[in-house]
Design a protein around this motif. Structure first.
Motif, PDB file in Angstrom:
ATOM      1  N   ASN A 238      -7.847  11.850  27.922  1.00 39.67           N
ATOM      2  CA  ASN A 238      -7.795  13.300  27.783  1.00 39.67           C
ATOM      3  C   ASN A 238      -8.772  13.722  26.691  1.00 39.67           C
ATOM      4  N   TYR A 239      -9.694  14.583  27.047  1.00 41.04           N
ATOM      5  CA  TYR A 239     -10.773  14.942  26.112  1.00 41.04           C
ATOM      6  C   TYR A 239     -10.266  15.646  24.866  1.00 41.04           C
ATOM      7  N   ILE A 240      -9.019  16.149  24.878  1.00 47.41           N
ATOM      8  CA  ILE A 240      -8.559  16.945  23.732  1.00 47.41           C
ATOM      9  C   ILE A 240      -8.439  16.120  22.462  1.00 47.41           C
ATOM     10  N   ILE A 241      -8.365  14.797  22.605  1.00 46.37           N
ATOM     11  CA  ILE A 241      -8.281  13.989  21.385  1.00 46.37           C
ATOM     12  C   ILE A 241      -9.639  13.429  20.974  1.00 46.37           C
ATOM     13  N   SER A 242     -10.694  13.942  21.583  1.00 40.18           N
ATOM     14  CA  SER A 242     -12.017  13.336  21.350  1.00 40.18           C
ATOM     15  C   SER A 242     -12.455  13.353  19.887  1.00 40.18           C
ATOM     16  N   HIS A 243     -12.085  14.388  19.166  1.00 38.71           N
ATOM     17  CA  HIS A 243     -12.608  14.492  17.800  1.00 38.71           C
ATOM     18  C   HIS A 243     -11.477  14.549  16.803  1.00 38.71           C
ATOM     19  N   ARG A 244     -10.921  15.717  16.604  1.00 42.07           N
ATOM     20  CA  ARG A 244      -9.794  15.826  15.681  1.00 42.07           C
ATOM     21  C   ARG A 244      -8.743  16.666  16.368  1.00 42.07           C
ATOM     22  N   TYR A 245      -7.542  16.221  16.201  1.00 46.57           N
ATOM     23  CA  TYR A 245      -6.423  16.815  16.942  1.00 46.57           C
ATOM     24  C   TYR A 245      -5.311  17.138  15.962  1.00 46.57           C
ATOM     25  N   SER A 246      -4.635  18.249  16.208  1.00 43.75           N
ATOM     26  CA  SER A 246      -3.523  18.624  15.343  1.00 43.75           C
ATOM     27  C   SER A 246      -2.369  19.109  16.195  1.00 43.75           C
ATOM     28  N   ILE A 247      -1.172  18.784  15.785  1.00 39.99           N
ATOM     29  CA  ILE A 247       0.002  19.256  16.534  1.00 39.99           C
ATOM     30  C   ILE A 247       1.027  19.822  15.567  1.00 39.99           C
ATOM     31  N   LEU A 248       1.557  20.975  15.932  1.00 37.02           N
ATOM     32  CA  LEU A 248       2.651  21.576  15.164  1.00 37.02           C
ATOM     33  C   LEU A 248       3.909  21.404  16.007  1.00 37.02           C
ATOM     34  N   VAL A 249       4.828  20.604  15.511  1.00 37.36           N
ATOM     35  CA  VAL A 249       6.063  20.364  16.262  1.00 37.36           C
ATOM     36  C   VAL A 249       7.161  21.206  15.647  1.00 37.36           C
ATOM     37  N   LYS A 250       7.808  21.940  16.524  1.00 41.93           N
ATOM     38  CA  LYS A 250       8.861  22.839  16.085  1.00 41.93           C
ATOM     39  C   LYS A 250      10.169  22.238  16.584  1.00 41.93           C
ATOM     40  N   GLN A 251      11.054  21.928  15.677  1.00 48.71           N
ATOM     41  CA  GLN A 251      12.321  21.293  16.047  1.00 48.71           C
ATOM     42  C   GLN A 251      13.435  22.320  15.989  1.00 48.71           C
ATOM     43  N   LEU A 252      14.101  22.526  17.081  1.00 49.63           N
ATOM     44  CA  LEU A 252      15.230  23.462  17.118  1.00 49.63           C
ATOM     45  C   LEU A 252      16.520  22.659  17.217  1.00 49.63           C
ATOM     46  N   ALA A 253      17.356  22.790  16.221  1.00 48.81           N
ATOM     47  CA  ALA A 253      18.688  22.189  16.330  1.00 48.81           C
ATOM     48  C   ALA A 253      19.518  23.156  17.163  1.00 48.81           C
ATOM     49  N   ILE A 254      20.058  22.657  18.273  1.00 47.07           N
ATOM     50  CA  ILE A 254      20.779  23.542  19.191  1.00 47.07           C
ATOM     51  C   ILE A 254      22.174  22.999  19.448  1.00 47.07           C
ATOM     52  N   SER A 255      22.958  23.777  20.142  1.00 46.15           N
ATOM     53  CA  SER A 255      24.314  23.337  20.454  1.00 46.15           C
ATOM     54  C   SER A 255      24.274  22.385  21.647  1.00 46.15           C
ATOM     55  N   GLU A 256      25.372  21.668  21.837  1.00 41.75           N
ATOM     56  CA  GLU A 256      25.451  20.759  22.964  1.00 41.75           C
ATOM     57  C   GLU A 256      25.342  21.537  24.280  1.00 41.75           C
TER      58      GLU A 256
END
Lengths: 394, 924
Positions: A238-256
């Motif tokens: 996947n070309y998106i990782i060709s140079h520099r890549y960044s990811i913002l992961v948002k974690q939602l604690a949710i109910s069962e």
């Protein structure tokens, strides 16, 4: 018996329709919704972030239609267990924004109440806001599981096991077109000349937002390993990782309940075995009609605690001296035909330059013809934006 | 001719009898023939005898008389024969034969009369001889020659006599069981037992005996009953007869049998029903009877009284047939040529059977003809079928082998169309049976069966499945009252999916599933007396299940290999039942079965949080079990009680209660049973299913059993029935318990069956009103379906009407029609789309809220019998059928799939146009 076993063309008369019947018995058709049931769709996730929270109200729609109708002029209120009322106002059609900023507090319970303009009333189950469970860490590794690529993991601490999490992510990556050079073609009168580029088209950035429903309930692992969960996998091609890549992961604690709802919703859209289909059914969320108990309501009122983390990595750190992933185009330079030989499929250079479809590649030494590449190979703005995002760190 | 002369003399001297003065006789002889004795008396006394020479040959007698009356001598002399004597004036003695059936009767044919015969008091007997002769002429066309049975006995000690006999098939010498023996005008009747024997008490005098049975050429036999005697029948098969009962072999049985909800299908008669693609099918016939339905056209699996398709115990000579169909249920996997009959128990299940909730299909393979080599073959558009019966030891042992195969493979290959050429749809099955009567007390039979199906749904996947079973039965007669059967049976069912896109693709894989079971059973029959008849025994079954594996086919692959560990289990049961005749009107069948199941290791069982929906998030622990260690046991008593009461001689009322346990389940997320349904044993998480059924029925025969009417009602309750959670994919999921729900079910219905058994027009009409509902009301939303309310099951079809009618134009030509109407089955309808978080989803109604359109279909078939000359080498039979004459496009299912974010709708129907077929059968 022998008589009938020999080739007898008349058998085909019977067999051909028979065979095609057996094999052609499943056909696609344009369904007309015979029994359309109108239903309110509720899309609401209120979080512990102090902000103006959002609730979307739409209607279910017929197969023949393509877009949902918004549910307008509804009264939308979130009530907590202290009888605080958070009133929402319609900002755009079907989009309701709380009039004031608020964030849910852990341990408090919340309920969504909706009254539509037609007078129907809906109430969600009472949902307790989960305890904040901030994202511990993100890590990235080159993995070779089924496919080779980069995996992004969320790391947990032991106390986070048995919680229910949902993940959203935003990935941003640097794009450098492989055939960029600092020259370009420009018309001078009717003639094309090579000049120095007047636009920044070498480095761009693009951001994608996650579409899949990513859910996890971390489990206690036997070893002392920190439990981790792969939120994103990017194939090495996947070309998106060709140079520099960044990811913002948002974690939602949710109910069962939220977790199970999202999981089932995700599973319900899978493809079935055509010959013997599985039989899906209605599964309700946590919102019910209080004015008509037979009415089905779609969607869910989620209450979540949010935290996020960002991570960067470079391709060369994981794939040193290895070729880059293939770019979106082969980027083969070519010489467009002269004007008199041009066709609509194979236009002339002048047309290509006018329509901004190509970038200059090189000049053929003896003939002086210009070789060009598709625009995307020399202009990053096709795929991204030249502005460096605020959060970007090189 | 001589007999005639004598009869004329008798007629002439009818009133001339009186007690004659008696001369005293003294004589002694040893090993003389009767003739010698008679001529000796004639020489030495004044008596003269009139007789036919042949009557007196053979038997040799000894005697010693000293000054005794002629009566005493003759009484002694003819005691053990069927000869009566008449004394006429002038010391003339006329000998008559009391019992003439055929010219070539066996030696031991005649039955002893217990009372010495002397000169009959004919004056008193108004109903004897003369009257008959008048009738004989009118009835000559359809009745056999008059037969006299037994001997007149003196003194009229008995007003009635016992007629016994047997019935055999004239073609193959096989006994004919369940043959109806009716005595016209008396309302009396009986049936032959499994060995073809019957006994009936009748008043002395003339009678018209009518015998009839399924697939049997009925006969009328006029008899004069003088005393106890024997009447045997050698009957032809009614290859062409349409005026026979198709479903029942036993006409009185429907009202007389104690247990209710039993259907008998005589396989021979199935050809009368119009066929699809030229195939006879036992199960297709079953579905025309009330209470049995299929999920859809071309769907395999049968639903009996609102039960799921996995709740039927389908036995082929004691061995379980896991998949009873070929090609998605279009054809039955049971070869109709080799089967003799099928008993379907849908109400009260005999205590000897267990392990399934809703029904037992007890299919018996016929015994080969032990007398002569014979066979039957049929050629249809899709399959060819050949059955051979080979005697091994004359009269004692025979071998039967039957095979069936499609030629579709060959046909598909020879087609020019590329698309069709690469398709595959083929099946075959083969069955062999050997039976050997070792001696009077012991007989054994062994059966082996193998079936194989292969087809592709998509170009690149090949599905195949096969049944494999064998059984051995040894039956032993301990004494006249006690009989035992020892049975060993093994069944194996497996399916494979080969996904093979191209040569050596990384996506190729092979998926496998297999279940194997071995049964050991001992069944004893003890006939205590006329009113108690016990069946008892034990049975044990071992299950081995290989729930599945996926093996990548290529060395470089993207398919992860999967292996789900084997499951084992043992099912054991003891059973006893008593068919108790309390009095002539009331009888009770009391049955009790205690069954038990143990899930065995080795295994790893998953333990979930108590009271929580089972899913990967509530998994708290796993527990490991060693090989053959008991993981969990289940069990309980099963009552099988039924009772019958005759309201009038032709009307009976029956009531029953039946409870059953089931320890193996199919896991299916499909609407219909498909070959890829997997069977799962009960374990720590999956409990056995249970059902209770209450039945009440009224059965009536009219007009000497020409019409049969029955009305049966039932209420059935299910516990722990399995269904799937929405969208679950059950194949190859190690934690299947997380995918299924166990809930309750109930079904109830009224079944009406009206049959006309004979006449030019015959057939039956079945109508059922029934409901079948299920309920899943768990603690959480995930475990609830439709908010925990009762919902119609997939096979809830309230109205079900079947009409089967045959019309016989002549001996050779007949027309059959079959009309079916059913309420469309419930379906979960997609009612719209909606957008949630940017994605489009289909929005379904509550489960099974709507129905697909009603199903109806009319089939017609025309049958032409070949020339019926007996000497002809082969007897042939043509069947020309049109399936779905009305061309009704009955949708089989409607379903919606999300493909690339778009909703696509599909509908499937199997046969939407009339399908003509022609089939040729012959017998030799």
């Amino acid at each position: 018996m022998k008589v009938y076993q020999s080739t007898n063309p008349r058998w085909y008369m019977v067999l051909i329709p028979m065979v095609s019947l057996i094999f052609g018995c499943i056909e696609s058709f344009e369904p007309q919704t015979e029994v359309f049931e109108d239903a309110l769709v509720i899309e609401a996730t209120i979080t512990d972030e102090l902000k103006r929270q959002e609730v979307l109200l739409t209607r279910a729609f017929r197969f023949e239609e393509f877009v949902p109708l918004p549910e307008t002029n509804a009264v939308v209120i979130v009530v907590d267990d202290l009888q605080n009322e958070y009133v929402f106002e319609e900002e755009a059609s079907g989009k309701y924004i709380s009039t004031s900023s608020f964030g849910v507090e852990a341990g408090r319970s919340y309920q969504l109440l909706v009254t539509t303009s037609s007078g129907s009333q809906y109430a969600s189950d009472i949902v307790i806001a989960p305890q904040p469970s901030p994202i511990q860490d993100l890590s990235v590794a080159r993995v070779e599981d089924i496919n080779e690529g980069m995996a992004i993991f969320v790391e947990y601490e032991p106390s986070q096991t048995s919680n229910y999490y949902r993940y959203h992510y935003e990935e941003t990556y640097k794009i450098i077109p492989p055939e960029w050079n600092n020259q370009m073609l420009r018309f001078e009168g009717p003639a094309l000349v090579v000049v120095t580029r007047d636009r920044e088209e070498r480095v761009c950035f693009n951001t994608n937002v996650s579409e899949d429903t990513v859910l996890n309930k971390p489990k206690q692992s036997n070893a002392n390993n920190v439990p981790q969960f792969q939120v994103r996998f990017i194939d090495r091609d996947n070309y998106i990782i060709s140079h520099r890549y960044s990811i913002l992961v948002k974690q939602l604690a949710i109910s069962e309940a939220s977790f199970e709802y999202l999981k089932r919703l995700d599973e319900s859209s899978g493809a079935d075995d055509l010959f013997s289909p599985s039989q899906p059914g209605f599964f309700s969320g946590n919102v019910n009609s209080t004015s008509n108990s037979d009415e089905n309501v779609l969607g869910f009122f989620h209450v979540a605690s949010v935290s996020s983390k960002r991570l960067f990595f470079n391709y060369e750190d994981f794939f040193p001296s290895e070729p880059l992933p293939p770019y979106v185009d082969y980027c083969l330079p070519y010489i467009p035909p002269p004007l008199e030989e041009a066709t609509s499929e194979n236009p002339s250079l002048g047309e290509l330059v006018s329509s901004n479809s190509v970038r200059y590649h090189s000049t053929i030494p003896l003939t002086g013809e210009f070789a060009v590449v598709p625009r995307v190979c020399g202009d990053c703005t096709v795929l991204g934006d030249i502005n460096v995002p605020e959060f970007w760190e090189d | 001719m001589k007999a005639l002369v004598i009869l004329c003399i008798l007629l002439g001297s009818f009133f001339g009898f009186s007690q004659t003065q008696e001369n005293q006789i003294t004589m002694s002889f040893e090993n003389w023939s009767l003739k010698e004795v008679v001529s000796h008396i004639q020489k030495t006394t004044d008596y003269s005898f009139f007789y036919v020479n042949e009557w007196l040959s053979g038997d040799s007698v000894s005697g010693n008389f000293d000054s005794v009356s002629i009566n005493e001598v003759l009484g002694q002399l003819f005691k053990d024969t069927d000869i009566n004597y008449y004394m006429m004036e002038g010391q003339r003695i006329i000998l008559t034969r009391g019992n003439v059936i055929y010219d070539k009767l066996p030696e031991d044919f005649f039955v002893t009369s217990k009372i010495d015969s002397i000169v009959p008091e004919i004056e008193d007997d108004k109903d004897i001889l003369p009257i008959l002769h008048k009738e004989d002429d009118e009835l000559a066309q359809k009745t056999n020659q008059l037969v006299r049975i037994g001997k007149e006995s003196k003194g009229r000690l008995k007003q009635s006599a016992t007629l016994t006999g047997s019935a055999v098939n004239s073609i193959n010498g096989q006994p004919i069981p369940d043959l109806a023996i009716l005595v016209q005008g008396t309302g009396k009747g009986t049936t032959t037992n499994a060995q073809g024997y019957y006994t009936i008490d009748l008043p002395l005098g003339p009678h018209m005996i009518e015998v009839s049975g399924l697939g049997i050429q009925g006969e009328l036999q006029k008899i004069i009953l003088y005393g106890d005697g024997n009447l045997d029948f050698e009957l032809d098969e009614s290859f062409e007869m349409l005026d026979e009962v198709v479903v029942k072999g036993n006409r009185n049985d429907n009202i007389e049998r104690t247990i209710g909800g039993v259907l008998q299908i005589e396989v021979k008669e199935i050809k009368k029903i119009p066929l699809v693609l030229g195939e006879r099918d036992i199960f297709k016939v079953a579905t025309t009877l009330p209470g049995i339905s299929t999920a859809g056209e071309g769907a395999s699996g049968y639903n009996v009284r609102g039960g799921r398709a996995d709740q039927n115990l389908i036995l082929l000579d004691h061995a379980v047939l896991y998949n009873p169909s070929h090609f998605f249920g279009l054809f039955s996997a049971v070869n109709p040529f080799t089967s003799s009959n099928v008993d379907v128990y849908k109400g009260n299940i005999p205590a000897e059977f267990g392990g399934r909730l809703s029904s037992v299909f007890d299919i018996k393979t016929k015994d080969g003809n032990p007398k002569k080599f014979s066979g039957e073959a049929s050629i249809g558009p899709v399959t060819g079928n050949l059955t051979l019966e080979i005697p091994v030891v004359e009269e004692k042992a025979s071998f039967l082998i039957g095979g069936r195969a499609t030629y579709s493979k060959w046909i598909l290959r020879s087609l020019k169309e590329e698309d069709l050429r690469n398709n595959e749809a083929s099946f075959f099955d083969i069955i062999a049976k050997y039976n050997h009567k070792l001696d009077e007390k012991n007989s054994i039979s062994a059966m082996g069966y193998y079936s194989d199906d292969a087809f592709n749904i998509t170009r690149d996947s090949l599905y195949s499945y096969s049944n494999q079973s064998f059984s051995i039965e040894w039956s032993h007669k301990f004494n006249n009252k006690t009989k035992g059967e020892f049975i060993l049976a093994n069944s194996n069912y497996s399916f494979n999916i080969d996904f093979d896109v191209d040569a050596a693709s990384v996506n190729d894989f092979k998926l496998k599933y297999r279940i194997n079971e071995t049964l050991l059973k001992l069944k004893m029959k003890y006939l205590h007396n006329d009113s108690h008849n016990f069946d008892y025994g034990i049975s044990g079954k071992l299950y081995n299940v290989e729930p599945g594996s996926i093996e990548p086919l290529a060395s470089e692959t993207v398919v992860p290999s999967v292996f789900i560990p084997e499951e084992r289990g043992v099912e054991a049961a003891i059973f006893i039942s008593d068919d108790f005749k309390i009095n002539k009107k009331l009888s009770v069948n009391l049955g009790l079965r205690y069954s038990m199941f143990a899930a065995l290791g080795e295994s790893i069982q998953r333990i979930y949080e108590e009271g929580m929906p089972r899913n990967e998030t509530t998994l708290i622990n796993t527990e490991a079990f060693d090989k053959n260690e008991i993981i969990k046991t289940y069990g309980g008593p099963e009552a099988r009680i039924s009772t019958r009461y005759f309201i009038t001689p032709n009307t009976s009322i029956k009531a029953g209660y039946n409870s059953t346990y089931q320890y193996v389940h199919t896991l299916s997320n499909n609407t219909t049973a498909s070959p890829t349904d997997t069977w799962k044993l009960s374990d720590i998480n999956i409990k056995p299913q249970r059902a209770d059924q209450f039945t009440l029925g009224l059965h009536k025969n009219l007009n000497e059993n020409e019409y049969e009417l029955s009305l049966e009602g039932y209420y059935k309750k299910f516990d722990n029935i399995l269904d799937y959670k929405t969208g679950a994919d059950l194949l190859l999921d190690e934690a299947v318990e997380t995918r299924v729900l166990q809930g309750q079910g109930k079904s109830y219905g009224v079944e009406l069956l009206a049959k006309k058994n004979n006449g030019k027009l015959n057939g039956w009409l079945g109508y059922t009103y029934s409901r079948s509902q299920i309920k899943f009301d768990g603690a959480t939303e995930e475990e609830r379906v439709n908010n925990g309310a009762y919902l119609p099951s997939n096979f809830d079809k309230p109205h079900d009407l079947s009409l089967v009618a045959n019309y016989k134009f002549s001996k050779r030509f007949s027309l059959s029609t079959n009309f079916v109407y059913q309420t469309g089955r419930p379906v979960t309808y997609p009612v719209g789309n909606y957008l949630y978080e940017g994605k489009e989803y289909t929005f379904y109604t509550d489960r099974n809220k709507f129905r697909i359109p009603d199903y109806y279909r009319l089939d017609v078939s025309f049958n032409v019998e070949g020339n019926h000359k007996i000497k002809k080498f082969a007897h042939s039979f043509w069947n020309i059928s049109i399936y779905n004459v009305l061309g009704r496009n009955n949708p089989y299912s409607v379903f919606f799939v999300t493909e690339n974010g778009q909703i696509r709708a599909y509908k499937s129907s199997i046969f939407s146009i009339p399908i003509p077929t022609i089939t040729y059968n012959f017998k030799f």
